[in-house]
Design a protein around this motif. Sequence first.
Motif, PDB file in Angstrom:
ATOM      1  N   UNK A   1      12.828  10.893 -51.676  1.00 36.35           N
ATOM      2  CA  UNK A   1      12.824  10.163 -52.945  1.00 36.35           C
ATOM      3  C   UNK A   1      12.733  11.094 -54.155  1.00 36.35           C
ATOM      4  N   UNK A   2      12.225  12.303 -53.958  1.00 31.72           N
ATOM      5  CA  UNK A   2      12.005  13.237 -55.072  1.00 31.72           C
ATOM      6  C   UNK A   2      13.194  14.161 -55.311  1.00 31.72           C
ATOM      7  N   UNK A   3      13.818  14.626 -54.239  1.00 32.43           N
ATOM      8  CA  UNK A   3      14.861  15.645 -54.419  1.00 32.43           C
ATOM      9  C   UNK A   3      16.157  15.043 -54.952  1.00 32.43           C
ATOM     10  N   UNK A   4      16.970  15.914 -55.489  1.00 34.28           N
ATOM     11  CA  UNK A   4      18.337  15.559 -55.872  1.00 34.28           C
ATOM     12  C   UNK A   4      19.219  15.994 -54.703  1.00 34.28           C
ATOM     13  N   UNK A   5      19.709  15.043 -53.935  1.00 32.66           N
ATOM     14  CA  UNK A   5      20.446  15.342 -52.701  1.00 32.66           C
ATOM     15  C   UNK A   5      21.750  16.100 -52.941  1.00 32.66           C
ATOM     16  N   UNK A   6      22.214  16.149 -54.185  1.00 34.10           N
ATOM     17  CA  UNK A   6      23.419  16.907 -54.512  1.00 34.10           C
ATOM     18  C   UNK A   6      23.122  18.355 -54.888  1.00 34.10           C
ATOM     19  N   UNK A   7      21.839  18.666 -55.127  1.00 34.74           N
ATOM     20  CA  UNK A   7      21.479  20.014 -55.578  1.00 34.74           C
ATOM     21  C   UNK A   7      20.416  20.685 -54.720  1.00 34.74           C
ATOM     22  N   UNK A   8      19.582  19.908 -54.046  1.00 28.02           N
ATOM     23  CA  UNK A   8      18.418  20.436 -53.335  1.00 28.02           C
ATOM     24  C   UNK A   8      18.598  20.313 -51.830  1.00 28.02           C
ATOM     25  N   UNK A   9      17.728  20.995 -51.100  1.00 28.45           N
ATOM     26  CA  UNK A   9      17.796  20.982 -49.642  1.00 28.45           C
ATOM     27  C   UNK A   9      16.396  20.950 -49.044  1.00 28.45           C
ATOM     28  N   UNK A  10      16.238  20.153 -47.998  1.00 31.81           N
ATOM     29  CA  UNK A  10      15.004  20.093 -47.210  1.00 31.81           C
ATOM     30  C   UNK A  10      15.359  20.351 -45.754  1.00 31.81           C
ATOM     31  N   UNK A  11      14.477  21.065 -45.038  1.00 31.87           N
ATOM     32  CA  UNK A  11      14.651  21.265 -43.599  1.00 31.87           C
ATOM     33  C   UNK A  11      13.311  21.019 -42.927  1.00 31.87           C
ATOM     34  N   UNK A  12      13.361  20.361 -41.777  1.00 29.50           N
ATOM     35  CA  UNK A  12      12.173  20.063 -40.991  1.00 29.50           C
ATOM     36  C   UNK A  12      12.381  20.651 -39.603  1.00 29.50           C
ATOM     37  N   UNK A  13      11.488  21.529 -39.190  1.00 30.25           N
ATOM     38  CA  UNK A  13      11.544  22.133 -37.864  1.00 30.25           C
ATOM     39  C   UNK A  13      10.343  21.613 -37.078  1.00 30.25           C
ATOM     40  N   UNK A  14      10.598  20.838 -36.027  1.00 30.47           N
ATOM     41  CA  UNK A  14       9.541  20.290 -35.198  1.00 30.47           C
ATOM     42  C   UNK A  14       9.239  21.274 -34.072  1.00 30.47           C
TER      43      UNK A  14
ATOM     44  N   UNK B   1       8.228  22.792 -42.805  1.00 26.60           N
ATOM     45  CA  UNK B   1       9.045  22.191 -43.867  1.00 26.60           C
ATOM     46  C   UNK B   1       9.476  23.306 -44.803  1.00 26.60           C
ATOM     47  N   UNK B   2      10.775  23.423 -45.003  1.00 26.96           N
ATOM     48  CA  UNK B   2      11.301  24.388 -45.963  1.00 26.96           C
ATOM     49  C   UNK B   2      12.123  23.631 -46.990  1.00 26.96           C
ATOM     50  N   UNK B   3      12.138  24.152 -48.200  1.00 27.08           N
ATOM     51  CA  UNK B   3      12.926  23.482 -49.228  1.00 27.08           C
ATOM     52  C   UNK B   3      13.506  24.486 -50.196  1.00 27.08           C
ATOM     53  N   UNK B   4      14.607  24.076 -50.781  1.00 26.01           N
ATOM     54  CA  UNK B   4      15.268  24.842 -51.829  1.00 26.01           C
ATOM     55  C   UNK B   4      15.602  23.834 -52.921  1.00 26.01           C
ATOM     56  N   UNK B   5      14.900  23.928 -54.028  1.00 27.54           N
ATOM     57  CA  UNK B   5      15.103  23.004 -55.140  1.00 27.54           C
ATOM     58  C   UNK B   5      15.783  23.764 -56.273  1.00 27.54           C
ATOM     59  N   UNK B   6      16.910  23.257 -56.700  1.00 25.46           N
ATOM     60  CA  UNK B   6      17.675  23.913 -57.759  1.00 25.46           C
ATOM     61  C   UNK B   6      16.936  23.809 -59.091  1.00 25.46           C
ATOM     62  N   UNK B   7      16.833  24.935 -59.761  1.00 27.65           N
ATOM     63  CA  UNK B   7      16.229  24.956 -61.099  1.00 27.65           C
ATOM     64  C   UNK B   7      17.242  25.426 -62.135  1.00 27.65           C
ATOM     65  N   UNK B   8      18.534  25.221 -61.836  1.00 24.29           N
ATOM     66  CA  UNK B   8      19.587  25.554 -62.795  1.00 24.29           C
ATOM     67  C   UNK B   8      19.356  24.770 -64.084  1.00 24.29           C
ATOM     68  N   UNK B   9      19.034  23.486 -63.953  1.00 23.74           N
ATOM     69  CA  UNK B   9      18.581  22.693 -65.102  1.00 23.74           C
ATOM     70  C   UNK B   9      17.065  22.820 -65.110  1.00 23.74           C
TER      71      UNK B   9
END
Length: 98
Positions: A58-71, A5-13
């Motif tokens: 449910x947690x991320x902001x789909x307009x600012x953040x990204x999740x990736x799942x590699x099986x 699981x990789x993620x990029x969560x925007x912290x601009x705000x």
Amino acid sequence: MLVIVTYDVSTVDPKPGARRLRRVAKICESYGIRVQKSVFECQVGNKELAEMKIKLADVIDKNKDSLRFYLIDQAMKARIEHIGTNLPIDVSEDTLMI
């Protein structure tokens, strides 16, 4: 199965971004181990994977953040190369969660 699981969560705000970032990390920690700052290796069954995806979505902001799942299956596990600390988790058949 092993899921990366990789993620990029925007912290601009800063305040809401940092809060989402902490929540995403906490959810991932409940399913696997952190191998890099925004990368987790999770050994889960199909049910746990579905639960984790719902919680994270449910947690991320789909307009600012990204999740990736590699099986990663057993064949691909053998192709993982690693240098340094934090070895990949064992995904042998007898350790799989169902």
